[in-house]
Design a protein around this motif. Sequence first.
Motif, PDB file in Angstrom:
ATOM      1  N   LYS A  13      -4.083   1.722  -3.980  1.00  0.00           N
ATOM      2  CA  LYS A  13      -3.275   2.877  -4.376  1.00  0.00           C
ATOM      3  C   LYS A  13      -4.062   4.140  -4.115  1.00  0.00           C
ATOM      4  N   ARG A  14      -3.358   5.166  -3.677  1.00  0.00           N
ATOM      5  CA  ARG A  14      -3.968   6.448  -3.331  1.00  0.00           C
ATOM      6  C   ARG A  14      -3.067   7.551  -3.873  1.00  0.00           C
ATOM      7  N   VAL A  21      -8.389  16.534  -5.732  1.00  0.00           N
ATOM      8  CA  VAL A  21      -9.008  15.350  -6.323  1.00  0.00           C
ATOM      9  C   VAL A  21      -8.128  14.134  -6.026  1.00  0.00           C
ATOM     10  N   LEU A  22      -8.681  13.212  -5.240  1.00  0.00           N
ATOM     11  CA  LEU A  22      -7.945  12.022  -4.827  1.00  0.00           C
ATOM     12  C   LEU A  22      -8.441  10.817  -5.612  1.00  0.00           C
ATOM     13  N   ALA A  23      -7.521  10.118  -6.286  1.00  0.00           N
ATOM     14  CA  ALA A  23      -7.854   8.903  -7.031  1.00  0.00           C
ATOM     15  C   ALA A  23      -7.508   7.687  -6.183  1.00  0.00           C
ATOM     16  N   GLU A  87      -9.416   9.884   5.975  1.00  0.00           N
ATOM     17  CA  GLU A  87      -9.421   8.633   6.728  1.00  0.00           C
ATOM     18  C   GLU A  87      -8.981   7.414   5.927  1.00  0.00           C
ATOM     19  N   LEU A  88      -9.248   7.374   4.647  1.00  0.00           N
ATOM     20  CA  LEU A  88      -8.956   6.178   3.860  1.00  0.00           C
ATOM     21  C   LEU A  88      -7.503   6.186   3.386  1.00  0.00           C
ATOM     22  N   GLY A  89      -6.722   5.247   3.852  1.00  0.00           N
ATOM     23  CA  GLY A  89      -5.333   5.136   3.434  1.00  0.00           C
ATOM     24  C   GLY A  89      -5.083   3.851   2.681  1.00  0.00           C
ATOM     25  N   GLU A  90      -3.929   3.724   2.095  1.00  0.00           N
ATOM     26  CA  GLU A  90      -3.570   2.499   1.386  1.00  0.00           C
ATOM     27  C   GLU A  90      -3.569   1.333   2.367  1.00  0.00           C
ATOM     28  N   GLY A  91      -4.180   0.227   1.955  1.00  0.00           N
ATOM     29  CA  GLY A  91      -4.303  -0.943   2.815  1.00  0.00           C
ATOM     30  C   GLY A  91      -5.605  -1.002   3.580  1.00  0.00           C
TER      31      GLY A  91
END
Length: 312
Positions: A13-14, A21-23, A87-91
């Motif tokens: 989850k993103r 601020v990204l959790a 760069e970091l996505g769900e999955g």
Amino acid sequence: MSDVYEAELVVDKREFAADGVLALTLRHPLGEPLPAWEPGAHLDVVLGPDLERQYSLCGDPADRSAWRIAVLREPAGRGGSAYVHEELGEGDKVRVRGPRNHFALRPAARYRFIAGGIGITPVLPMLAAAEAAGAEWTLLYGGRSRNSMAFTEELARYGDRVTVAPQDEAGLLDLGSVLDALPEGTLVYCCGPGPLLDAVEARCPSGALHVERFQAKEQPVGEDGEFEVELAQSGRTLTVAPGVSVLDTVRASGVEVLFSCTEGTCGTCETDVLEGTPEHRDSVLTEEEREAGETMMICVSRCKGKKLVLDL
């Protein structure tokens, strides 16, 4: 070193916890339970070659199915936060090590928590733990603006024990309201930018205060001369040259050792000292731990004498 948990986890989850601020919620790809952790713990997150960062766990320690971290986008940073945000996505998968904890919540009847900006992340699970233990506590939480302050909706359930004080509305945090006339036995936990921690340290009894720094604290300049390091497990004796760290010297000899920040803030390279007196230059150990001299951060700390014997 071999017992440190390391795995590739999936970004399940993103979501944004505040402006900038990204959790991220991380899970094992096979659904395996993750190692237990306690409030104050952080993860080493490997984002690429020579790109490794530490992020505090800010979820529920009782939930072994997932870990949550939150990352502040820092435009002037060294690339870690930009990678996470862009760069970091769900999955996607990301390699992590840990958890480690140099900011553990000690038992107390009363707590005063102070957080600045993204410093709320290690404090968040501490509040739940203090609440569950029946302790008396308050939180003073500051940030640039209300929109930039993460997890304020989660904090609302605690009512007036939490004071949210955005700087553009309330000015600098009123530390005196929290730290003056502390009841005996109160522990103070503070995390945030360096100037906030320095201000808290200046007016708080050292025995009561526990801090976590995201950036290295300026250390007094000490001796930088040559000394020897004996590696008890490896059976080697090495010479540490002036201007060269123990960590670099050990690695150059072919001995593998875990490390991350190389600034004395993350605690990854903490090593047991069997003989000798370290000259501590880290921002992790407490004064009591420094005086005991039982461990040292070999990325920055040196030797007060001519020789150290390390458990490596």
